[in-house]
Design a protein around this motif. Structure first.
Motif, PDB file in Angstrom:
ATOM      1  N   THR A 149       0.824  -1.208   0.000  1.00 32.46           N
ATOM      2  CA  THR A 149       0.000   0.000   0.000  1.00 32.46           C
ATOM      3  C   THR A 149       0.857   1.256   0.000  1.00 32.46           C
ATOM      4  OG1 THR A 149      -1.726  -1.193   1.195  1.00 32.46           O
ATOM      5  CG2 THR A 149      -1.869   1.213   1.177  1.00 32.46           C
ATOM      6  N   ALA A 150       1.952   1.247   0.750  1.00 28.37           N
ATOM      7  CA  ALA A 150       2.842   2.405   0.786  1.00 28.37           C
ATOM      8  C   ALA A 150       3.432   2.690  -0.586  1.00 28.37           C
ATOM      9  CB  ALA A 150       3.952   2.178   1.811  1.00 28.37           C
ATOM     10  N   VAL A 151       3.860   1.638  -1.298  1.00 26.10           N
ATOM     11  CA  VAL A 151       4.430   1.832  -2.631  1.00 26.10           C
ATOM     12  C   VAL A 151       3.375   2.346  -3.602  1.00 26.10           C
ATOM     13  CG1 VAL A 151       5.476   0.668  -4.613  1.00 26.10           C
ATOM     14  CG2 VAL A 151       6.250   0.122  -2.313  1.00 26.10           C
ATOM     15  N   VAL A 152       2.187   1.768  -3.560  1.00 23.04           N
ATOM     16  CA  VAL A 152       1.122   2.181  -4.478  1.00 23.04           C
ATOM     17  C   VAL A 152       0.757   3.646  -4.274  1.00 23.04           C
ATOM     18  CG1 VAL A 152      -1.304   1.867  -5.079  1.00 23.04           C
ATOM     19  CG2 VAL A 152       0.168  -0.126  -4.799  1.00 23.04           C
ATOM     20  N   VAL A 153       0.467   4.024  -3.042  1.00 21.72           N
ATOM     21  CA  VAL A 153       0.031   5.398  -2.776  1.00 21.72           C
ATOM     22  C   VAL A 153       1.158   6.395  -3.032  1.00 21.72           C
ATOM     23  CG1 VAL A 153      -0.794   6.988  -1.002  1.00 21.72           C
ATOM     24  CG2 VAL A 153      -1.761   4.682  -1.166  1.00 21.72           C
ATOM     25  N   CYS A 154       2.331   6.129  -2.507  1.00 20.92           N
ATOM     26  CA  CYS A 154       3.457   7.056  -2.709  1.00 20.92           C
ATOM     27  C   CYS A 154       3.830   7.147  -4.185  1.00 20.92           C
ATOM     28  CB  CYS A 154       4.659   6.606  -1.885  1.00 20.92           C
ATOM     29  SG  CYS A 154       4.461   6.797  -0.099  1.00 20.92           S
ATOM     30  N   GLY A 155       3.857   6.016  -4.866  1.00 20.62           N
ATOM     31  CA  GLY A 155       4.219   6.022  -6.281  1.00 20.62           C
ATOM     32  C   GLY A 155       3.232   6.796  -7.135  1.00 20.62           C
ATOM     33  N   LEU A 156       1.946   6.600  -6.902  1.00 22.20           N
ATOM     34  CA  LEU A 156       0.929   7.304  -7.681  1.00 22.20           C
ATOM     35  C   LEU A 156       0.960   8.805  -7.419  1.00 22.20           C
ATOM     36  CD1 LEU A 156      -2.070   4.829  -7.291  1.00 22.20           C
ATOM     37  CD2 LEU A 156      -0.656   5.168  -9.332  1.00 22.20           C
ATOM     38  N   LEU A 157       1.125   9.185  -6.146  1.00 22.46           N
ATOM     39  CA  LEU A 157       1.157  10.606  -5.823  1.00 22.46           C
ATOM     40  C   LEU A 157       2.414  11.276  -6.383  1.00 22.46           C
ATOM     41  CD1 LEU A 157      -0.265  10.690  -2.186  1.00 22.46           C
ATOM     42  CD2 LEU A 157      -1.461  10.949  -4.376  1.00 22.46           C
ATOM     43  N   LEU A 158       3.527  10.575  -6.366  1.00 23.20           N
ATOM     44  CA  LEU A 158       4.736  11.131  -6.981  1.00 23.20           C
ATOM     45  C   LEU A 158       4.542  11.315  -8.486  1.00 23.20           C
ATOM     46  CD1 LEU A 158       7.677   9.230  -5.221  1.00 23.20           C
ATOM     47  CD2 LEU A 158       7.050  11.640  -4.974  1.00 23.20           C
ATOM     48  N   TRP A 159       3.874  10.376  -9.126  1.00 26.35           N
ATOM     49  CA  TRP A 159       3.617  10.500 -10.561  1.00 26.35           C
ATOM     50  C   TRP A 159       2.765  11.739 -10.851  1.00 26.35           C
ATOM     51  CZ3 TRP A 159       4.922   9.173 -15.289  1.00 26.35           C
ATOM     52  CH2 TRP A 159       4.003   9.321 -16.329  1.00 26.35           C
ATOM     53  N   LEU A 160       1.736  11.958 -10.035  1.00 27.17           N
ATOM     54  CA  LEU A 160       0.885  13.125 -10.236  1.00 27.17           C
ATOM     55  C   LEU A 160       1.658  14.422 -10.015  1.00 27.17           C
ATOM     56  CD1 LEU A 160      -2.501  12.045  -8.599  1.00 27.17           C
ATOM     57  CD2 LEU A 160      -1.920  12.173 -11.026  1.00 27.17           C
ATOM     58  N   LEU A 161       2.505  14.455  -9.009  1.00 27.60           N
ATOM     59  CA  LEU A 161       3.315  15.649  -8.764  1.00 27.60           C
ATOM     60  C   LEU A 161       4.241  15.918  -9.945  1.00 27.60           C
ATOM     61  CD1 LEU A 161       4.316  15.263  -4.997  1.00 27.60           C
ATOM     62  CD2 LEU A 161       2.773  16.967  -5.984  1.00 27.60           C
ATOM     63  N   ARG A 162       4.816  14.860 -10.482  1.00 30.55           N
ATOM     64  CA  ARG A 162       5.724  15.011 -11.618  1.00 30.55           C
ATOM     65  C   ARG A 162       4.989  15.540 -12.839  1.00 30.55           C
ATOM     66  NH1 ARG A 162      11.097  15.800 -11.935  1.00 30.55           N
ATOM     67  NH2 ARG A 162      12.010  14.868 -13.801  1.00 30.55           N
ATOM     68  N   ARG A 163       3.803  15.016 -13.095  1.00 31.40           N
ATOM     69  CA  ARG A 163       3.020  15.476 -14.238  1.00 31.40           C
ATOM     70  C   ARG A 163       2.545  16.906 -14.059  1.00 31.40           C
ATOM     71  NH1 ARG A 163       3.820  12.271 -18.528  1.00 31.40           N
ATOM     72  NH2 ARG A 163       1.771  12.724 -19.401  1.00 31.40           N
ATOM     73  N   HIS A 164       2.338  17.283 -12.808  1.00 39.56           N
ATOM     74  CA  HIS A 164       1.889  18.643 -12.523  1.00 39.56           C
ATOM     75  C   HIS A 164       3.025  19.656 -12.681  1.00 39.56           C
ATOM     76  CE1 HIS A 164      -0.651  21.749 -10.908  1.00 39.56           C
ATOM     77  NE2 HIS A 164       0.187  21.984  -9.905  1.00 39.56           N
ATOM     78  N   GLY A 165       4.272  19.187 -12.684  1.00 45.58           N
ATOM     79  CA  GLY A 165       5.401  20.082 -12.851  1.00 45.58           C
ATOM     80  C   GLY A 165       5.709  20.908 -11.617  1.00 45.58           C
ATOM     81  N   VAL A 166       5.747  20.277 -10.440  1.00 46.24           N
ATOM     82  CA  VAL A 166       5.993  21.011  -9.204  1.00 46.24           C
ATOM     83  C   VAL A 166       7.448  21.469  -9.133  1.00 46.24           C
ATOM     84  CG1 VAL A 166       4.199  19.784  -7.956  1.00 46.24           C
ATOM     85  CG2 VAL A 166       6.526  18.866  -7.969  1.00 46.24           C
ATOM     86  N   GLY A 167       7.721  22.421  -8.242  1.00 49.80           N
ATOM     87  CA  GLY A 167       9.066  22.941  -8.074  1.00 49.80           C
ATOM     88  C   GLY A 167      10.032  21.918  -7.505  1.00 49.80           C
TER      89      GLY A 167
END
Length: 238
Positions: A149-167
């Motif tokens: 669960t930790a890998v799934v949630v952290c991985g998906l949220l990191l992907w969204l942050l990357r696509r969003h182009g965060v600082g």
């Protein structure tokens, strides 16, 4: 003007990279699943040696053990992770009106939970048993639900942050928190004597496979006019 050499291979697309990652992770996950289900002796011996050592430490170091119990039962508990995912789903709908991404994130997290519970029931691996346990857990051992669960949630949220182009600062902080959470939760499960080491490794592999498959689905079927849709000039905006 600098030009790339005609002999250099083209850079693989995000879709192709995700597909390759999914293939490798599927192969590794399947191999480990087969070895665990077959009770391959070298693997069982390794798990036993590690668990006996860490359990001895857990009994001796009560302060560390209590800290690990708090972390694994509250901070990195699967329900904590799912609540975090649910908060992001609500935010996507409320602030961005991004129903597609919200549904994708919820579905991917749900898929991870279903795979996890299905494999636990199918493999039916017993958890470690100790005369002096420092913690308890329910259901079968393989794969570790906390780790997956930790890998799934952290991985998906990191992907969204990357696509969003965060600082850069936010991205570095997010990656650090994700790595500490994923590694930390695996360590606590073995230390507390409620999982074998290969349960945790299996959870990590299957969680990463779930993320890779979810990314493939996002890249293939995401509407082009959605807020986080990829641009035509690169793999992610910004």
């Amino acid at each position: 003007m600098h030009t790339s050499s005609v002999d250099s291979p083209p850079r693989p697309s995000a879709h192709r990279a995700a597909a390759r990652a999914a293939g490798v992770l599927a192969l590794c996950s399947t191999l480990l699943l087969v070895l665990v289900a077959a009770r391959w002796s070298p693997l069982i011996d390794f798990d036993g040696d590690v668990s006996r050592t860490t359990h001895r430490w857990a009994v001796e170091e009560r302060g560390v053990t209590q800290t690990f119990r708090i972390l694994t039962d509250w901070v990195w508990d699967p329900w904590t992770m799912r609540i975090l995912c649910a908060v992001v789903v609500v935010w996507l709908v409320w602030r961005r009106a991004d129903w597609w991404t919200a549904g994708w994130l919820a579905a991917a997290c749900a898929l991870g939970t279903l795979v996890q519970q299905g494999l636990k029931a199918a493999v039916g691996r017993a958890r470690p048993v100790w005369p002096d346990p420092v913690d308890t857990a329910h259901y079968a051992a393989f794969p570790s639900g906390h780790a997956m669960t930790a890998v799934v949630v952290c991985g998906l949220l990191l992907w969204l942050l990357r696509r969003h182009g965060v600082g850069r600062a936010l991205w570095t902080t997010a990656v650090t928190v994700a790595v500490v959470s994923v590694v930390g939760v695996g360590l606590t499960r073995v230390w507390l004597g409620v999982h074998w080491t290969t349960d945790v490794v299996g959870g990590w592999l299957l969680g990463a496979l779930t993320v890779a498959l979810a990314v493939l689905a996002q890249l293939r079927w995401r509407p082009v006019n959605s807020p986080l849709a990829p641009t035509r000039t690169g793999d992610h905006p910004g």
